[in-house]
Enzyme design. Structure first.
Site, PDB file in Angstrom:
ATOM      1  N   LEU A 148       0.825  -1.205   0.000  1.00 62.31           N
ATOM      2  CA  LEU A 148       0.000   0.000   0.000  1.00 62.31           C
ATOM      3  C   LEU A 148       0.856   1.250   0.000  1.00 62.31           C
ATOM      4  O   LEU A 148       0.602   2.194  -0.758  1.00 62.31           O
ATOM      5  CB  LEU A 148      -0.923  -0.025   1.216  1.00 62.31           C
ATOM      6  N   GLY A 197      -4.555  -7.105   1.089  1.00 62.62           N
ATOM      7  CA  GLY A 197      -5.330  -6.248   1.966  1.00 62.62           C
ATOM      8  C   GLY A 197      -4.689  -4.884   2.155  1.00 62.62           C
ATOM      9  O   GLY A 197      -3.953  -4.392   1.302  1.00 62.62           O
ATOM     10  N   GLU A 198      -4.997  -4.257   3.309  1.00 63.00           N
ATOM     11  CA  GLU A 198      -4.397  -2.975   3.700  1.00 63.00           C
ATOM     12  C   GLU A 198      -4.799  -1.827   2.769  1.00 63.00           C
ATOM     13  O   GLU A 198      -4.179  -0.766   2.785  1.00 63.00           O
ATOM     14  CB  GLU A 198      -2.873  -3.076   3.757  1.00 63.00           C
ATOM     15  N   GLY A 199      -5.791  -2.026   1.910  1.00 61.08           N
ATOM     16  CA  GLY A 199      -6.207  -0.985   0.992  1.00 61.08           C
ATOM     17  C   GLY A 199      -5.538  -1.039  -0.369  1.00 61.08           C
ATOM     18  O   GLY A 199      -5.840  -0.216  -1.239  1.00 61.08           O
TER      19      GLY A 199
END
Length: 368
Positions: free
Chosen positions: A98, A319-321
């Site tokens: 990210l 994940g994590e945006g």
């Protein structure tokens, strides 16, 4: 606090403006439909902004809510319980996917500690100053939050949304930094969709083996028994089986819809919060985009229930945006095309416009 009150505060994006955007699109030199879903995105942005032509996305922001979930102590996650602060530290240091993408796209990142289980001194004050509580209860045997903590978390999300809207942010990429968060999110989705634990249990962003998957499925099953009696109250549901980060994200999403601030959702955690938000205010999902299909079965259930079609499906599970941020260039491209493509000269018919578009494309091919 009653989340149902948001239903009276949230309006849909302007339908009249969207029709104007659609009519403008019909007049462009590129035939309608030739740009596929980019046309739809451009028209959606026009309606959200109440502007024709649509304005460029100039001040996007990544907002990440962070928290630890004690259900991870059951070895249901690929990461050790209580280590979400390490994800936060790595993001701040610029070493996560990210963070790399945010640098590449020149998008600022904001991290909000809603419920990390670490000493506050380990992270900057700007991150930890909002913390609701240290860690979240083990949802298979106890409530994630007290009723007071759940309300504080929702109000935190509302406040963060107001801060972003007031600062000029024109689009949010929403994600989470959590350990055990997908277990809580899957429980929320299973409860709201009326499905069994096995239907929604995935392997998370860090990946788990078959034994861990079975433990995760059992934890979700036990948490579901605690969730079903409180399905009539979204705040009670978040307190029972959500968490500080999930409650804050829910409040954030609802207030973004109130403030007419578009949001790109990332994976299963943000999708679960969005589903809770939809239960409170049925018009709220009209302000959200699904950035990507994460492969988590619970996310697919939630997006289907909200009628949100993911923009990307690249198999990104980190994940994590990250997946939602990858969708941002697509949204920006849609805005640029809708704003900058010229219209046909008055008096030309659709066929002439189509020919002009084809000739322009051929000229471009020859030039390159």
């Amino acid at each position: 606090m009653n989340l149902d009150d948001f239903s009276d505060l949230i309006e849909r994006p302007d339908g009249g403006v969207r029709r104007d955007a659609e009519e403008r699109r019909e007049r462009m030199i590129v035939p309608a439909g030739a740009l596929g879903r980019l046309d739809e995105l451009g028209e959606w942005l026009s309606a959200a902004q109440q502007a024709v032509p649509v304005r460029a996305i100039e001040q996007p922001r990544v907002v990440l809510f962070a928290g630890d979930h004690k259900v991870a102590e059951l070895d249901v996650s690929g990461r050790a319980a209580g280590t979400a602060h390490e994800l936060v530290r790595a993001t701040l240091d610029g070493t996560t996917p990210l963070a790399v993408l945010a640098r590449q796209f020149s998008v600022p990142v904001r991290i909000v500690d809603a419920g990390l289980d670490c000493d506050p001194e380990l992270l900057p004050e700007s991150v930890v100053r909002h913390r609701v509580r240290r860690g979240t209860g083990r949802i298979d045997i106890e409530d994630a939050l007290t009723a007071e903590e759940a309300e504080r978390a929702v109000r935190l999300g509302i406040a963060i949304a107001d801060e972003e809207a007031d600062s000029g942010t024109d689009l949010v990429v929403l994600g989470d930094l959590s350990v055990g968060g997908t277990t809580a999110a899957s429980t929320l989705i299973a409860a709201l969709c009326g499905t069994d634990a096995s239907v929604v249990t995935g392997r998370g962003g860090a990946g788990i083996d078959d034994l861990a998957w079975m433990r995760k499925c059992a934890a979700i099953r036990d948490a579901l028994r605690r969730a079903r009696p409180v399905l009539g109250d979204q705040l009670e549901l978040l307190a029972a089986v959500g968490g500080a980060d999930l409650a804050a994200m829910t409040g954030f999403l609802l207030q973004c819809a109130v403030r007419r601030l578009p949001v790109i959702l990332d994976g299963v955690v943000s999708s679960a919060c969005a589903l809770v938000g939809q239960r409170a205010a049925f018009r709220a999902p009209d302000w959200w985009l699904a950035g990507q299909a994460s492969g988590e079965p619970a996310q697919s259930k939630a997006l289907d229930r909200m009628a949100l079609n993911p923009l990307l499906d690249h198999g990104v599970i980190v994940g994590e945006g990250s997946g939602a941020l990858l969708a941002l260039p697509l949204v920006r491209a849609a805005a640029a095309l809708a704003a900058e493509l010229p219209e046909r000269e008055p008096g030309t018919d659709d066929e002439d416009g189509a020919d002009e578009g084809a000739e322009a494309g051929a000229a471009y091919d020859d030039a390159t």
